[in-house]
Enzyme design. Structure first.
Site, PDB file in Angstrom:
ATOM      1  N   ARG A 112      31.032  10.806  28.025  1.00 31.14           N
ATOM      2  CA  ARG A 112      31.003  11.850  29.050  1.00 31.14           C
ATOM      3  C   ARG A 112      31.753  11.333  30.279  1.00 31.14           C
ATOM      4  NH1 ARG A 112      29.918  14.771  25.578  1.00 31.14           N
ATOM      5  NH2 ARG A 112      28.194  16.243  25.330  1.00 31.14           N
TER       6      ARG A 112
ATOM      7  N   ASP B  23      38.825  10.658  26.677  1.00 31.73           N
ATOM      8  CA  ASP B  23      38.692  11.965  26.024  1.00 31.73           C
ATOM      9  C   ASP B  23      37.860  12.905  26.886  1.00 31.73           C
ATOM     10  OD1 ASP B  23      39.031  13.771  23.802  1.00 31.73           O
ATOM     11  OD2 ASP B  23      36.901  13.471  23.380  1.00 31.73           O
TER      12      ASP B  23
ATOM     13  N   GLU C  97      35.980  17.829  34.191  1.00 31.82           N
ATOM     14  CA  GLU C  97      36.725  18.535  33.123  1.00 31.82           C
ATOM     15  C   GLU C  97      36.345  20.007  32.991  1.00 31.82           C
ATOM     16  OE1 GLU C  97      35.358  16.053  29.784  1.00 31.82           O
ATOM     17  OE2 GLU C  97      34.381  17.818  28.944  1.00 31.82           O
TER      18      GLU C  97
ATOM     19  N   HIS D 107      38.657  16.380  25.430  1.00 30.16           N
ATOM     20  CA  HIS D 107      37.325  16.418  24.804  1.00 30.16           C
ATOM     21  C   HIS D 107      37.413  16.866  23.343  1.00 30.16           C
ATOM     22  CE1 HIS D 107      32.867  16.574  26.081  1.00 30.16           C
ATOM     23  NE2 HIS D 107      32.944  16.344  24.782  1.00 30.16           N
TER      24      HIS D 107
HETATM   25  N1  LIG Z   1      33.746  13.320  23.163  1.00 25.20           N
HETATM   26  C1  LIG Z   1      33.019  13.971  22.277  1.00 25.20           C
HETATM   27  O1  LIG Z   1      33.546  14.882  21.599  1.00 25.20           O
HETATM   28  C2  LIG Z   1      31.562  13.626  22.069  1.00 25.20           C
HETATM   29  C3  LIG Z   1      30.924  14.128  20.933  1.00 25.20           C
HETATM   30  C4  LIG Z   1      29.594  13.778  20.681  1.00 25.20           C
HETATM   31  C5  LIG Z   1      28.905  12.966  21.553  1.00 25.20           C
HETATM   32  N2  LIG Z   1      29.534  12.525  22.665  1.00 25.20           N
HETATM   33  C6  LIG Z   1      28.787  11.669  23.599  1.00 25.20           C
HETATM   34  O2  LIG Z   1      28.386  10.481  22.946  1.00 25.20           O
HETATM   35  C7  LIG Z   1      27.086  10.142  23.418  1.00 25.20           C
HETATM   36  C8  LIG Z   1      26.416   9.215  22.430  1.00 25.20           C
HETATM   37  O3  LIG Z   1      26.125   9.945  21.251  1.00 25.20           O
HETATM   38  P1  LIG Z   1      25.243   9.279  20.068  1.00 25.20           P
HETATM   39  O4  LIG Z   1      25.155  10.319  19.016  1.00 25.20           O
HETATM   40  O5  LIG Z   1      25.723   7.912  19.741  1.00 25.20           O
HETATM   41  O6  LIG Z   1      23.829   9.174  20.810  1.00 25.20           O
HETATM   42  P2  LIG Z   1      22.630   8.183  20.446  1.00 25.20           P
HETATM   43  O7  LIG Z   1      21.433   8.783  21.090  1.00 25.20           O
HETATM   44  O8  LIG Z   1      22.598   7.891  18.978  1.00 25.20           O
HETATM   45  O9  LIG Z   1      23.032   6.826  21.189  1.00 25.20           O
HETATM   46  C9  LIG Z   1      22.976   6.668  22.579  1.00 25.20           C
HETATM   47  C10 LIG Z   1      22.629   5.227  22.876  1.00 25.20           C
HETATM   48  O10 LIG Z   1      22.621   5.063  24.286  1.00 25.20           O
HETATM   49  C11 LIG Z   1      21.484   4.260  24.627  1.00 25.20           C
HETATM   50  N3  LIG Z   1      21.066   4.554  25.998  1.00 25.20           N
HETATM   51  C12 LIG Z   1      20.474   5.675  26.455  1.00 25.20           C
HETATM   52  N4  LIG Z   1      20.228   5.567  27.769  1.00 25.20           N
HETATM   53  C13 LIG Z   1      20.680   4.349  28.144  1.00 25.20           C
HETATM   54  C14 LIG Z   1      20.698   3.656  29.378  1.00 25.20           C
HETATM   55  N5  LIG Z   1      20.200   4.214  30.503  1.00 25.20           N
HETATM   56  N6  LIG Z   1      21.231   2.440  29.415  1.00 25.20           N
HETATM   57  C15 LIG Z   1      21.714   1.856  28.281  1.00 25.20           C
HETATM   58  N7  LIG Z   1      21.722   2.468  27.073  1.00 25.20           N
HETATM   59  C16 LIG Z   1      21.207   3.694  27.011  1.00 25.20           C
HETATM   60  C17 LIG Z   1      20.423   4.644  23.622  1.00 25.20           C
HETATM   61  O11 LIG Z   1      19.432   3.625  23.508  1.00 25.20           O
HETATM   62  C18 LIG Z   1      21.241   4.814  22.347  1.00 25.20           C
HETATM   63  O12 LIG Z   1      21.330   3.623  21.609  1.00 25.20           O
HETATM   64  C19 LIG Z   1      26.417  11.510  23.606  1.00 25.20           C
HETATM   65  O13 LIG Z   1      25.349  11.444  24.532  1.00 25.20           O
HETATM   66  C20 LIG Z   1      27.530  12.365  24.108  1.00 25.20           C
HETATM   67  O14 LIG Z   1      27.539  12.348  25.530  1.00 25.20           O
HETATM   68  C21 LIG Z   1      30.835  12.818  22.938  1.00 25.20           C
END
Ligand SMILES: NC(=O)c1ccc[n+]([C@@H]2O[C@H](COP(=O)([O-])OP(=O)(O)OC[C@H]3O[C@@H](n4cnc5c(N)ncnc54)[C@H](O)[C@@H]3O)[C@@H](O)[C@H]2O)c1
Length: 331
Positions: free
Chosen positions: A233, A257, A262, A294
């Protein structure tokens, strides 16, 4: 029942129509949900929204006043949703908690390798029959260090690819992922990761604690020749501070990305307009920066999974079932 879907991409529409056929009629709109477009939803009990939808209190109030009871968000991240307002208004809000993490992880790698090996510049040159190599030198990643901030589903998939490249793995997360430990990842404090990593990739969700996770100090802690990739994000990076570092000539490459401002730009054609956002306008001028709109999630596999999960969320809501995808009501 007719469901109104906002922010539908042209490639996505047939997949939505195919998935919902025999269940519900879906009216797809290419406009995104904002305060201006929210009144269109009047009379629709269920609306579906895309990643950059404005689901702040103002929009949720307009939706609720128009009779909407459920919002089916077609993304994992839900930093755009005012959960407190949704709860107060008695709305059900669901997201897609799981879809192909490979879509995003593979795209993060696409950005990393494109900036490392200067692929966009090389392509521009060969189209102009300029076959020189000067300025295209990259670096082997084998034997170098990848720093993964956020080692959940996407971070793990990213780390597996890094492992395949023969990279040393450093991780930072509130919780250690056993699968990443098995790959040989060492969890270290954030500053240590930033100081040691040749490639830093962001995979934590955006929330109050992670807003500007990569701020001026974090950028200063990174190696001058590091590669930084953000496919999570935009708000994770203080973009103005990043521009400052880039102006000073730092970093081998930066692949973004996502961008913190955005909304209202990404997914839209702004090519004939004067761009008012000077930070973005400056960002895209750096030869070592690659910005995409994105699109990390945008594979046929991931979009099908998102659409199927959205259908399940709608059917669950209609049947009064609760699933892990429901954000509001909280219990
Ligand atoms: N660009 C894109 O098209 C796109 C698509 C999907 C997801 N995303 C982003 O990717 C992110 C991650 O997705 P995911 O499926 O791996 O999620 P997930 O929940 O599997 O993993 C997130 C990780 O972040 C850690 N985390 C949460 N809060 C934290 C903090 N304060 N400090 C340190 N670590 C912390 C969690 O423990 C977890 O391991 C999503 O939240 C989303 O914003 C982007």
């Amino acid at each position: 029942m007719q469901i109104l879907a906002f922010g539908v991409q042209a490639d996505e529409q047939p997949l939505i129509e195919e998935a919902f056929r025999g269940h519900h009629d879906v009216h797809c709109l290419d406009v995104f949900l904002t305060e201006d477009t929210a009144p269109i939803a009047a009379g629709h009990e269920i609306v579906s929204t895309s990643v950059n939808a404005d689901l702040g209190a103002g929009v949720l109030e307009i939706l609720a006043a128009g009779g909407t009871r459920m919002v089916a968000q077609r993304s994992t991240g839900f930093n755009n949703v005012d959960l407190v307002a949704a709860e107060r208004l008695g709305l059900t809000v669901a997201r897609v908690s799981y879809y192909s993490p490979y879509s995003v992880a593979e795209f993060a790698w696409t950005l990393a390798m494109a900036v490392n090996r200067r692929v966009v510049r090389a392509s521009t040159r060969t189209r102009d029959f300029d076959f020189r190599l000067h300025g295209l030198m990259g670096r082997d990643l084998h034997g170098r260090t990848a720093g993964v901030l956020g080692t959940g589903k996407i971070g793990e998939a990213f780390a597996r690819i890094a492992h395949g490249f023969g990279m040393r793995l450093l991780g930072w997360d509130v919780a250690e992922n056993p699968a990443c430990l098995e790959l040989g990842m060492r969890y270290v404090p954030k500053d240590e990761l930033l100081a040691e990593a040749d490639l830093v990739s962001l995979h934590v969700p955006l929330m109050a604690e992670t807003q500007h996770l990569i701020d001026a100090n974090a950028l200063k802690a990174m190696k001058d020749d590091a590669i930084l990739v953000n496919s999570s994000r935009g708000g994770l990076i203080d973009t103005a501070a990043l521009v400052g570092e880039l102006r000073a000539g730092r970093f081998t490459g930066v692949g973004l990305d996502v961008y913190e401002a955005e909304a209202g730009l990404f997914f839209l054609d702004k090519s004939l307009e004067a761009i008012a956002d000077d930070t973005l306008a400056r960002l895209v001028t750096f030869p070592n920066v690659l910005v995409t709109s994105h699109q990390a999630y945008y594979t046929e596999d991931a979009v099908r999974q998102i659409v199927d999960a959205t259908l399940r969320n709608v059917l669950d809501y209609r049947a009064g079932r609760r699933s892990e995808n429901v954000l509001v009501p909280r219990s």
